[in-house]
Design a protein around this motif. Structure first.
Motif, short mmCIF file in Angstrom:
data_model
loop_
_atom_site.label_atom_id
_atom_site.label_comp_id
_atom_site.label_asym_id
_atom_site.label_seq_id
_atom_site.Cartn_x
_atom_site.Cartn_y
_atom_site.Cartn_z
N LYS A 75 0.85 -1.18 0.00
CA LYS A 75 0.00 0.00 0.00
C LYS A 75 0.89 1.24 0.00
O LYS A 75 2.02 1.20 0.50
N GLN A 78 -1.24 4.02 3.53
CA GLN A 78 -1.64 3.58 4.86
C GLN A 78 -0.53 3.76 5.88
O GLN A 78 0.43 2.98 5.93
N SER A 120 -6.37 -2.54 -2.66
CA SER A 120 -6.95 -3.81 -2.21
C SER A 120 -7.44 -4.69 -3.36
O SER A 120 -7.16 -5.88 -3.42
N THR A 138 -1.46 -5.43 4.07
CA THR A 138 -2.53 -5.57 5.09
C THR A 138 -3.63 -6.54 4.61
O THR A 138 -4.82 -6.28 4.75
N MET A 139 -3.20 -7.65 4.08
CA MET A 139 -4.13 -8.56 3.42
C MET A 139 -4.57 -9.70 4.34
O MET A 139 -3.74 -10.50 4.81
N THR A 140 -5.86 -9.76 4.56
CA THR A 140 -6.43 -10.80 5.42
C THR A 140 -6.41 -12.15 4.72
O THR A 140 -6.80 -12.26 3.55
N GLY A 187 -12.82 -4.53 -2.95
CA GLY A 187 -11.96 -5.72 -2.89
C GLY A 187 -11.43 -6.02 -1.50
O GLY A 187 -10.53 -6.85 -1.35
N SER A 188 -11.97 -5.35 -0.48
CA SER A 188 -11.50 -5.60 0.89
C SER A 188 -12.49 -6.48 1.64
O SER A 188 -13.69 -6.53 1.30
N THR A 189 -12.00 -7.13 2.68
CA THR A 189 -12.90 -7.87 3.56
C THR A 189 -13.78 -6.88 4.33
O THR A 189 -14.92 -7.20 4.68
N TYR A 209 -8.03 3.67 1.37
CA TYR A 209 -8.54 4.19 2.65
C TYR A 209 -8.30 5.67 2.84
O TYR A 209 -9.12 6.36 3.47
N ASP A 227 -9.76 -2.32 9.08
CA ASP A 227 -9.01 -2.86 10.21
C ASP A 227 -8.59 -1.76 11.19
O ASP A 227 -8.15 -0.68 10.77
N GLU A 251 -8.91 -10.22 11.57
CA GLU A 251 -8.23 -10.08 10.28
C GLU A 251 -6.76 -10.49 10.47
O GLU A 251 -5.96 -9.71 10.98
N TYR A 253 -3.28 -11.11 8.99
CA TYR A 253 -2.55 -10.70 7.78
C TYR A 253 -1.52 -11.76 7.36
O TYR A 253 -0.77 -12.29 8.19
N1 GLU Z 1 -7.40 -6.65 5.82
C1 GLU Z 1 -8.51 -6.32 4.99
C2 GLU Z 1 -8.38 -6.95 3.62
O1 GLU Z 1 -7.47 -7.63 3.34
C3 GLU Z 1 -8.75 -4.84 4.88
C4 GLU Z 1 -7.54 -4.01 4.65
C5 GLU Z 1 -7.21 -3.78 3.19
O2 GLU Z 1 -8.13 -3.68 2.37
O3 GLU Z 1 -6.02 -3.67 2.91
O4 GLU Z 1 -9.23 -6.81 2.78
#
Ligand code: GLU
Length: 312
Positions: A75, A78, A120, A138-140, A187-189, A209, A227, A251, A253
């Motif tokens: 990212k 962030q 994302s 920061t990917m779940t 595309g985010s959780t 974000y 998050d 979440e 990562y």
């Molecule tokens: N951790 C979450 C996700 O992977 C939200 C943070 C993000 O979008 O980077 O989707």
């Protein structure tokens, strides 16, 4: 022997020497003071030299080393995880530092690790299209994404929360988002979770974000949800914002790797195991998240991260 074959042989020999030297440079921390060691706060040097990691000739790691470049999607907006410094035009943060450490473990120099912006919704396509070798953004880790890519071991555990303006008195938790304008990212959780947990929220989906935070400052939305650790980064740099509602999801990562590259997953996991043990992970945590209010101490956070099996 023809000149062509001789050159090939010489090339192969050079590649082997370069790989061995690189691997030794990484493992022999007693002989080579590395940034990782410094960052680890001077972890005690061990007297024994660990054997150099040997990568199979046809492995993903050898291919990256031969290419001479590790490309990492991070990212750029962030604070704390991946934020572009406009002065140097380079990103910095927890995720960026992890990318540098993996480059080092491959035997690459810092300038051989290239960072590209991944928002994302681009993270999985970038891996599938070979635009990046790794996504550290920061990917779940979740089951749906696991069908599309490989994930490393968990390296941080966050939870979704809500950011509002300090003077907001109507939004205190996830239920209060129903009927309100809320921003999250495509595309985010986070976006999916709002749909499931506050189905009557009026959702604005943007690319990133920082754009959501701007939308809230402009009065286009009343809240931003993702998050907690991402929101805390924005709140830390803007006293007019506050987090509310606690954590309402988990979440975990992980580093994203192209589907099928299980050798790379194993390698990245071995780098994590080393970082967990030698203090590097704790040093990165303290450097980038040490000032965030309400977070556990590095040692306690590490217990949670090590025990988490979401990444498999
Ligand atoms: N951790 C979450 C996700 O992977 C939200 C943070 C993000 O979008 O980077 O989707």
């Amino acid at each position: 022997m023809t000149r062509h074959r001789w050159l090939l042989l010489l090339g192969a020999l050079f590649a082997t020497v370069a790989l061995t030297a690189a691997a030794c440079g990484d493992d022999d921390k007693t002989a080579t003071p590395t940034a990782a060691k410094t960052a680890a706060g001077g972890s005690s040097p061990s007297a024994t030299v660990a054997p150099a990691p040997t990568f199979a000739a046809d492995s993903t790691m050898v291919a990256i080393v031969k290419k001479g470049k590790l490309t990492v999607g991070v990212k750029f907006d962030q604070p704390g995880f991946g934020l572009l410094d406009p002065a140097s035009n380079k990103p910095d943060g927890f995720d960026v530092q992890l990318g540098k450490e993996i480059g080092k473990a491959l035997g690459l120099k810092e300038n051989q690790v290239e960072f590209v912006e991944a928002v994302s919704k681009n993270r999985i396509p970038y891996l599938q299209e070979d635009k990046v070798d790794l996504v550290i953004a920061t990917m779940t880790i979740n089951d749906d994404r696991k069908t599309q890519i490989e994930f490393s071991h968990t390296y941080y555990v966050a939870g979704q929360s809500i950011l509002v303006k300090k003077d907001n008195t109507t939004i205190k938790g996830i239920d209060d988002l129903n009927g309100k304008k809320v921003c999250s990212v495509q595309g985010s959780t986070s976006e999916k979770n709002i749909g499931a947990k506050a189905p009557k929220a009026d959702l604005l989906s943007l690319d990133a974000y920082a754009a959501c935070v701007n939308a809230m400052k402009d009065g286009r939305v009343e809240a931003v949800s993702t998050d907690d650790i991402i929101l805390a980064g924005f709140a830390a740099s803007d006293p007019s914002l506050k987090l509310v509602g606690g954590q309402f999801t988990k979440e975990a990562y992980g580093i994203g790797i192209k589907k099928g590259k299980t050798d790379m997953k194993q390698f990245v996991d071995s780098v994590f195991q080393k970082q967990f043990a030698d203090g590097t992970w704790a040093a990165i945590y303290n450097k980038y998240l040490g000032k965030v209010e309400g977070l556990p101490k590095a040692a306690d956070a590490l217990v949670i991260v090590k025990a988490d099996t979401t990444g498999g």
